[in-house]
Design a protein around this motif. Sequence first.
Motif, PDB file in Angstrom:
ATOM      1  N   VAL A 110     -32.424   4.389   3.653  1.00  0.00           N
ATOM      2  CA  VAL A 110     -31.934   5.433   4.540  1.00  0.00           C
ATOM      3  C   VAL A 110     -31.430   4.767   5.815  1.00  0.00           C
ATOM      4  O   VAL A 110     -32.192   4.097   6.520  1.00  0.00           O
ATOM      5  CB  VAL A 110     -33.032   6.450   4.879  1.00  0.00           C
ATOM      6  N   LEU A 127     -33.941  13.117   4.813  1.00  0.00           N
ATOM      7  CA  LEU A 127     -34.449  11.743   4.751  1.00  0.00           C
ATOM      8  C   LEU A 127     -34.392  11.065   6.115  1.00  0.00           C
ATOM      9  O   LEU A 127     -33.469  11.302   6.914  1.00  0.00           O
ATOM     10  CB  LEU A 127     -33.658  10.940   3.728  1.00  0.00           C
ATOM     11  N   GLU A 128     -35.394  10.236   6.342  1.00  0.00           N
ATOM     12  CA  GLU A 128     -35.525   9.504   7.593  1.00  0.00           C
ATOM     13  C   GLU A 128     -35.548   8.011   7.288  1.00  0.00           C
ATOM     14  O   GLU A 128     -35.837   7.604   6.162  1.00  0.00           O
ATOM     15  CB  GLU A 128     -36.823   9.915   8.288  1.00  0.00           C
ATOM     16  N   ASP A 131     -38.374   6.540   5.438  1.00  0.00           N
ATOM     17  CA  ASP A 131     -38.499   6.774   3.992  1.00  0.00           C
ATOM     18  C   ASP A 131     -37.939   5.618   3.177  1.00  0.00           C
ATOM     19  O   ASP A 131     -38.056   5.619   1.942  1.00  0.00           O
ATOM     20  CB  ASP A 131     -37.777   8.062   3.595  1.00  0.00           C
ATOM     21  N   THR A 132     -37.321   4.659   3.833  1.00  0.00           N
ATOM     22  CA  THR A 132     -36.773   3.502   3.124  1.00  0.00           C
ATOM     23  C   THR A 132     -37.894   2.737   2.432  1.00  0.00           C
ATOM     24  O   THR A 132     -38.869   2.325   3.070  1.00  0.00           O
ATOM     25  CB  THR A 132     -36.035   2.581   4.097  1.00  0.00           C
ATOM     26  N   ARG A 148     -40.412  18.272   3.150  1.00  0.00           N
ATOM     27  CA  ARG A 148     -39.129  17.592   2.949  1.00  0.00           C
ATOM     28  C   ARG A 148     -38.914  17.186   1.487  1.00  0.00           C
ATOM     29  O   ARG A 148     -37.798  17.206   1.001  1.00  0.00           O
ATOM     30  CB  ARG A 148     -39.042  16.339   3.829  1.00  0.00           C
ATOM     31  N   PHE A 149     -39.986  16.802   0.809  1.00  0.00           N
ATOM     32  CA  PHE A 149     -39.905  16.350  -0.581  1.00  0.00           C
ATOM     33  C   PHE A 149     -40.503  17.398  -1.504  1.00  0.00           C
ATOM     34  O   PHE A 149     -41.465  18.087  -1.134  1.00  0.00           O
ATOM     35  CB  PHE A 149     -40.678  15.048  -0.761  1.00  0.00           C
ATOM     36  N   VAL A 163     -34.692   3.110  -2.376  1.00  0.00           N
ATOM     37  CA  VAL A 163     -34.088   4.112  -1.512  1.00  0.00           C
ATOM     38  C   VAL A 163     -33.924   3.509  -0.126  1.00  0.00           C
ATOM     39  O   VAL A 163     -34.896   3.025   0.469  1.00  0.00           O
ATOM     40  CB  VAL A 163     -34.965   5.381  -1.427  1.00  0.00           C
ATOM     41  N   VAL A 205     -44.395  13.563   4.012  1.00  0.00           N
ATOM     42  CA  VAL A 205     -43.243  14.099   3.284  1.00  0.00           C
ATOM     43  C   VAL A 205     -43.338  15.598   3.042  1.00  0.00           C
ATOM     44  O   VAL A 205     -42.391  16.200   2.506  1.00  0.00           O
ATOM     45  CB  VAL A 205     -43.062  13.376   1.933  1.00  0.00           C
ATOM     46  N   MET A 256     -35.721  14.725  -2.496  1.00  0.00           N
ATOM     47  CA  MET A 256     -35.995  14.244  -1.141  1.00  0.00           C
ATOM     48  C   MET A 256     -34.915  14.756  -0.197  1.00  0.00           C
ATOM     49  O   MET A 256     -33.745  14.386  -0.355  1.00  0.00           O
ATOM     50  CB  MET A 256     -36.048  12.717  -1.119  1.00  0.00           C
ATOM     51  N   CYS A 282     -29.942  13.592   1.451  1.00  0.00           N
ATOM     52  CA  CYS A 282     -30.899  13.867   0.389  1.00  0.00           C
ATOM     53  C   CYS A 282     -30.594  13.026  -0.847  1.00  0.00           C
ATOM     54  O   CYS A 282     -29.480  12.539  -1.041  1.00  0.00           O
ATOM     55  CB  CYS A 282     -30.897  15.344   0.028  1.00  0.00           C
TER      56      CYS A 282
END
Length: 121
Positions: A119, A85-86, A89-90, A66-67, A117, A63, A82, A16
């Motif tokens: 991930v 994260l997956e 999500d980058t 999750r967000f 970000v 999202v 967040m 997260c």
Amino acid sequence: VQLQASGGGLVQAGGCLRLSCAASGRTFTMPAMGWFRQAPGKEREFVAAINWSGSSTHYADSVKGRFTISRDNAKNTVYLQMNSLESEDTAVYYCALARDPRPRTRDYDYWGQGTLVTVSS
């Protein structure tokens, strides 16, 4: 109006992060805040938005659950928590100001510089 986004970084999948966006200047004309993201080679896409009071929030389907978007008006700051994260999500995450919390980039007049970000899977 100036927006300063922060909080990005490198995190493992399942982890997260919390992004922050501090606003300054004549922000009262643009009371809603949104988060968008742009992955390499892709168009900028809507993530989440919130109205001035925080009573209305909107999320992209990708999202939801999750967000979480929230705000502290005393600090003129909006947050994006967040979780789970997956790798998908980058992206570079941008905050922006609008009159209403809508999911379209064209509704936002002021944009922050973005925070990356990443991930890792």
